[in-house]
Design an enzyme around this catalytic site. Structure first.
Site, short mmCIF file in Angstrom:
data_model
loop_
_atom_site.label_atom_id
_atom_site.label_comp_id
_atom_site.label_asym_id
_atom_site.label_seq_id
_atom_site.Cartn_x
_atom_site.Cartn_y
_atom_site.Cartn_z
CB ILE A 12 -0.91 0.10 1.05
CG1 ILE A 12 -1.74 -1.41 1.14
CG2 ILE A 12 -1.82 1.24 1.32
CD1 ILE A 12 -3.02 -1.22 0.13
CG ASP A 33 9.66 -0.54 5.06
OD1 ASP A 33 8.55 -0.47 4.12
OD2 ASP A 33 9.97 -1.45 5.43
N GLY A 110 -7.05 -2.42 7.83
CA GLY A 110 -6.63 -3.39 8.82
C GLY A 110 -6.89 -3.16 10.36
CB SER A 139 -10.61 -3.15 4.16
OG SER A 139 -11.94 -3.47 4.05
CB CYS A 140 -9.76 -3.58 -0.96
SG CYS A 140 -9.48 -5.27 -0.14
NE ARG A 168 -5.15 -10.12 -3.61
CZ ARG A 168 -4.36 -9.16 -4.31
NH1 ARG A 168 -4.85 -9.25 -5.77
NH2 ARG A 168 -3.62 -8.61 -4.10
N GLY A 195 -19.51 -6.17 6.50
CA GLY A 195 -20.78 -5.52 6.51
C GLY A 195 -20.94 -4.54 7.65
CG HIS A 220 -11.00 -9.18 -2.76
ND1 HIS A 220 -10.49 -10.11 -2.18
CD2 HIS A 220 -10.47 -8.18 -2.10
CE1 HIS A 220 -9.87 -9.96 -1.24
NE2 HIS A 220 -9.56 -8.52 -1.24
#
Lengths: 337, 337
Positions: A12, A33, A110, A139-140, A168, A195, A220
């Site tokens: 991301i 990082d 997340g 999230s996606c 996925r 949901g 997905h």
């Protein structure tokens, strides 16, 4: 011009950094990082300012010839807002630090809603995020749910929605670490978490989901049964979806018959990594039966949240107080039309 | 004692032959096919009478040392009923012949309802098949739909049902011929064919399905959203499902978390080929929300129609006019309890 720090240069983070870079109203202060391998070399190639999350990481980066600009505190000192794209365990600690220091921040889906008390989906609730100290870009899967159901709701069509989510197995670049193979693995609980997660953005949505992992890595796929508030025509429904610039209506009959063909089309289009920022919804498969609506779509789990994150930056920093203008600007910068 | 001919010794035919063999009220007259390789050797090992579908096939069988009992007409002359398990193109021709000759026959779910004018699912409509000349045992997915919805309907609970069907890519023994890989492929139309197919057995069922192929070969998985006629408890729903001896309630929390673990359990149980004649429905995943019901289950696309076919033989030949008795007898012979 606001300065943006990207903490965590993974699947991301690298996309967020690139997306920030192409905006004309924000500046990429740098990325941070712990890795010193091929992954961070992507940031080196792009000329981004690189910061080390730990002293050890800094030493390792220097050892392989990376020009390290400083540590994480150095980066935060230059930033007006942080986009935290680290794994959950790390971001939880980071969030405590941002809160202590009063640094504005954005976390990804997340994290729990409670982490920020605000969850974000641009077409649904941009306005409520303006000048907040923090938000969570959902999230996606949840983003796709919000885009589609918000479009139906805004058109006065949505009564309630029930979805089956085919997830996925794993991220493609991590699939050597093991994903499922020749099987399907349901999520233990119905309703699955997506949901209720959508309700963290819009509590009015009556949405129940069930989810199952399937052995593929591309994207997905969602199947939806929606109860409409009234009998409607297919055109009324399509017009509702067309009000969203981030839902792309696609045609099964034009050869887009599967995840892999859709992926190839987005690679053809020259999108980085073949990224699909849109929800790709099959127009010709879509069916209205009385006051019921049935449709299916594909979700890119790495890309869909990137335009949302850019909009969230504008909302939190107050660069732009008109959600529609931010969405339009982001779309143009990323080639969404 | 009625004599049963099995035409087509493929993935369904070999199972039907074995199942006929273990009944005490019917006799396997023989099996008929065109192959002379490892596939028919299974029938040789089991000592079945083997007939050749064509003269060429007969010569090839003899050339590899198979004792051929005769041609297809020889087999039909000995049979009271034929179970045709050949591929669709061939069975269509065969059916014309059976009809001309007045031979009772059963076809599988790949055929159209119009071929026989009657479609069969034991727990739903055994009675209507008694002494008919022909019937069609509906497909694996449709069988699972009928078992589960018939149970809910009989308990007075079913209003309407909407399902998403995750179909396995191909038969496992044929997967070297090519199946889908790392993708998902929706069926073009919503509703997919399985919903209307269930209505060929029970026109009263209000059922709409959507289907998608996934890259695995073990079994199908279905996710259902059912509108109940009234608010109900989880126990009421479970009690309805328990009225079917061919729905097996399974526990996710006891390690049955996927298609592959369920398959291994049925192999552990010593079932031939690990066959699962039952619909394996997750009891602990099942959720009731007001007057809505959500559940998921797994369907073995080779095995589920086998007990149905045995029951269809009893109904058409009139060996047994009580459907419940036939079902019970079949269950016992196949180890279903």
């Amino acid at each position: 011009m606001k300065n943006i720090a990207v903490i965590g240069y993974g699947v991301i983070g690298k996309r967020v950094a690139d997306a920030v870079k192409v905006q004309d109203d924000m500046n990429l202060a740098g990325v941070c990082d712990v890795v010193s391998d091929w992954r961070i070399q992507n940031a080196v190639r792009k000329g981004y300012s690189i910061y080390a999350a730990t002293p050890e990481a800094g030493n390792e980066m220097k050892a392989v010839g990376i020009s390290v600009k400083g540590n994480v505190q150095d980066l935060l000192a230059k930033a007006d807002i942080v986009v935290d794209c680290t794994p959950k365990k790390i971001s939880t600690k980071n969030v405590e630090y941002y809160k202590q220091k009063g640094i504005k921040f954005i976390v990804q889906g997340g994290e729990k809603h409670e982490t920020t008390g605000h969850s974000f989906s641009a077409e649904n609730n941009y306005k409520s995020a303006i000048n907040l100290n923090s938000t969570r870009v959902v999230s996606c899967n949840t983003t796709s749910i919000l885009r589609t159901l918000t479009a139906l709701k805004s058109a006065g069509l949505l009564d309630y929605a029930r979805g089956t989510l085919l997830r996925r197995a794993t991220d493609p670049w991590e699939s050597h670490l093991g994903g499922i193979m020749n099987t399907m693995v349901p999520e233990r609980d119905i309703p699955s978490h997506q949901g209720p997660d959508a309700q963290s953005v819009d509590p009015d949505l009556d949405v129940i989901t069930a989810a199952v992992k399937v052995p593929e890595t591309l994207s997905h796929m969602h199947y939806w049964n929606v109860k409409l508030k009234k009998h409607a025509t297919k055109d009324e429904v399509l017009n509702a979806f067309k009000t969203s610039s981030r839902i792309k209506l696609i045609q099964y009959d034009q050869g887009l018959v599967s995840n892999n063909t859709i992926k190839e089309m987005f690679l053809d289009m020259g999108r980085p990594w073949g990224d699909m920022y849109e929800v790709a919804l099959w127009e010709d498969m879509l069916k209205v039966v009385g006051d019921e609506l049935f449709y299916a779509y594909v979700v890119d789990n790495q890309a869909i949240v990137i335009p949302e994150t850019i909009d969230a930056i504008r909302a939190l920093t107050g660069i732009e107080t008109d959600g529609a203008k931010s969405i339009s600007k982001t779309n143009e910068s990323l080639g969404i039309n």
